[in-house]
Every structure is written in C-alpha cells, then in structure tokens.
Design an enzyme around this catalytic site. Structure first.
Site, short mmCIF file in Angstrom:
data_model
loop_
_atom_site.label_atom_id
_atom_site.label_comp_id
_atom_site.label_asym_id
_atom_site.label_seq_id
_atom_site.Cartn_x
_atom_site.Cartn_y
_atom_site.Cartn_z
CG ASN A 10 -28.76 -24.94 -12.52
OD1 ASN A 10 -29.17 -23.94 -13.12
ND2 ASN A 10 -27.87 -24.87 -11.53
CE LYS A 12 -24.66 -25.08 -13.06
NZ LYS A 12 -23.39 -25.49 -12.50
CG HIS A 97 -26.65 -23.38 -7.64
ND1 HIS A 97 -25.40 -23.01 -8.05
CD2 HIS A 97 -26.89 -24.60 -8.16
CE1 HIS A 97 -24.89 -24.00 -8.80
NE2 HIS A 97 -25.79 -24.97 -8.88
CD GLU A 99 -22.66 -22.45 -10.66
OE1 GLU A 99 -23.68 -22.09 -11.25
OE2 GLU A 99 -22.09 -23.54 -10.89
CD GLU A 169 -26.23 -28.80 -7.11
OE1 GLU A 169 -26.39 -29.41 -8.16
OE2 GLU A 169 -26.16 -27.56 -7.05
N GLY A 175 -19.37 -28.93 -11.85
CA GLY A 175 -18.69 -28.49 -13.07
C GLY A 175 -17.22 -28.89 -13.16
CB SER A 215 -19.44 -33.83 -12.14
OG SER A 215 -18.70 -32.62 -12.14
P1 PGA Z 1 -22.84 -29.69 -13.05
O1 PGA Z 1 -23.68 -28.60 -12.22
O2 PGA Z 1 -23.77 -30.83 -13.34
O3 PGA Z 1 -22.38 -28.98 -14.28
O4 PGA Z 1 -21.70 -30.12 -12.16
C1 PGA Z 1 -24.62 -29.00 -11.26
C2 PGA Z 1 -25.26 -27.78 -10.62
O5 PGA Z 1 -24.57 -26.78 -10.42
O6 PGA Z 1 -26.46 -27.77 -10.30
#
Ligand code: PGA
Length: 251
Positions: A10, A12, A97, A99, A169, A175, A215
């Site tokens: 992903n 982003k 997602h 976010e 998630e 993140g 992460s």
């Molecule tokens: P991350 O994000 O691996 O940077 O924690 C995962 C995601 O949001 O799909």
C-alpha cells in the site's frame, strides 16, 4: 477461491508515475515470477495505469486502487469511481483502510456501498478492519472488527463474499513501529474466519484470504506469515523501497 498467500504493497501518498517506473524497473529485475504467492501493488490513483502497464507481462502481480468513491459516477469533483479503477487496470480495491476511516471520516455505511460497487464491477474488495488503541484497551477488539466486517458485507451475496479479501490492521500498529504479535493476529483472524462461516460454508470461508497489516517489515514478515489464519500481508512503509520490498515478497 484464493489459496495462495497475498503480499500487498500500500503505497499511500507516495510514488508518482516517474518514481513508480523507476521502482518497478528495479523491483522486477530482482523479483522473478512468483508461483506460490500473489503480489499486489496499491499505487495512488494517478499512478495506477503506469503501474498496470509496467506489470502487463507479470500475471503474478496485480494492481489495486487505494480507494474509490461510494457513487458510481456524477458531479463529485476529485473522486475516482470503481469503473475508472477497473478501466485503469485495477483488480482489487481497498475499502475502509484505517486512514480512510480515521483521517477522512469514512463510515461503516460508506464501506457497505464501496464493497457493493466494487463487487458489482467484478473487482475484488479488500475490506480493512481494525481497532483503535482505546478499543483494544477496552477489550472490544472482536466486536469492533465483527461490526466492520458486517457493514462491509451487508450488500454482498454469498458468492461475492467468497471472492473478497479481508485485511486486519490494528490502528495502533499502522505506521507506528508497533506490530501485533503473531498470536494476536491469529486470534483476530480467527474471529474474522468465524464471522465468514456465518454466511459461507467452511470450505468457502477458508478460501477468503485474511491479510495482516501494521508495521510489517523485513524482520517480522515471515513470522507473521506463518501464524495460523494469516494468509498474507498488507504493507505500507516497508513497501516503498524496491530492494527491501523485493526481499520481503520473496521471504
Ligand atoms: P504500515 O502501513 O506498514 O506503514 O504500518 C500498513 C497499512 O496502512 O496498510
């Protein structure tokens, strides 16, 4: 039914078309065709066709959209529709997602519509679910993900549910450098698997890939992937560098 592990990047709000071309040149040069896993890239909408074009000789690697709008078309400046995503080469659409939910205020009701539109367009919805830290500390993780799952599938028929994908998630792990333990991930994946068996027979429920995200990195990817009921990984930060990503997808 999809039984191969699914390893998804992903991106982003990273990698425009020029960066993506360079990324893929480098990534493909060191990543031979994968027989035993499906790889997916979720680039930004602006970068989707560039990535789809660069991957047209690699059926083992799919392209997906990070988001689509909850209406099929019309006067919605700035949005992208599911049919546009399909036209641009997407096979999968991320829905809900964390976010989208927590930065942009997306609701369970909008995930219902987006999953339905995605499935109607014969694309695969990858419904993302996960609890916040406060919800986890309150002991409500299972009920939160069950509620998010129920909303995502509310307008899907059984065949559409059987061909979707799920991603667990935990919001507190995205993140942040904090990862769920493989045991924690397995527990919640088990909750989702049981939720699937309320609408599908055991075999169909077992065929829905449930990815873990939050992460994931080079150090923890293979341990998470071998945890029971973890069928794949959805990776943000660690998917942005072509060398590191190639080593994760081959792990
Ligand atoms: P991350 O994000 O691996 O940077 O924690 C995962 C995601 O949001 O799909």
């Amino acid at each position: 039914m999809h039984r191969k592990p699914v390893i998804a990047a992903n991106w982003k709000l990273n990698h425009g078309p020029t960066d993506a071309k360079h990324f893929l040149q480098r990534f493909l040069a060191q990543t031979p065709r994968q027989q035993d896993r499906t790889l997916i890239f979720f680039p930004s909408a602006i970068t989707l066709t560039t990535v789809a074009d660069a991957l047209k000789d690699r059926p083992d690697i799919w392209v997906g959209a990070q988001n689509v709008y909850s209406e099929p078309q019309g006067a919605f400046t700035g949005e992208n529709s599911v049919l546009m995503a399909r036209d641009a080469g997407a096979r999968v659409v991320l829905v809900g997602h964390s976010e989208r939910r927590h930065v942009f205020g997306e609701t369970d009701a909008s995930t219902t519509k987006k999953c339905a539109l995605t499935a109607q367009a014969r694309l695969i919805p990858m419904l993302c679910v996960g609890e916040t830290l406060a919800e986890r500390e309150a002991g409500t993780t299972a009920s939160v993900v069950e509620r998010q799952f129920a909303a995502g599938i509310a307008e899907l028929d059984d065949a559409q549910i059987a061909s979707m994908m799920l991603a667990y998630e935990p919001v507190w792990a995205i993140g942040t450098g904090r990862t769920a333990t493989p045991e924690d991930a397995s527990d919640i994946h088990g909750v989702l698997r049981r939720a699937l068996t309320t609408c599908l027979d055991e075999r169909a429920a077992a065929g829905v890939p449930i990815l873990y995200g939050g992460s994931v990195n080079r150090g923890n990817a293979s341990t998470l992937l071998t945890a029971p009921d973890v069928d794949g990984l959805l990776v943000g930060g660690a998917s942005l560098d072509p060398d590191a990503w190639s080593s994760i997808v081959r792990s």
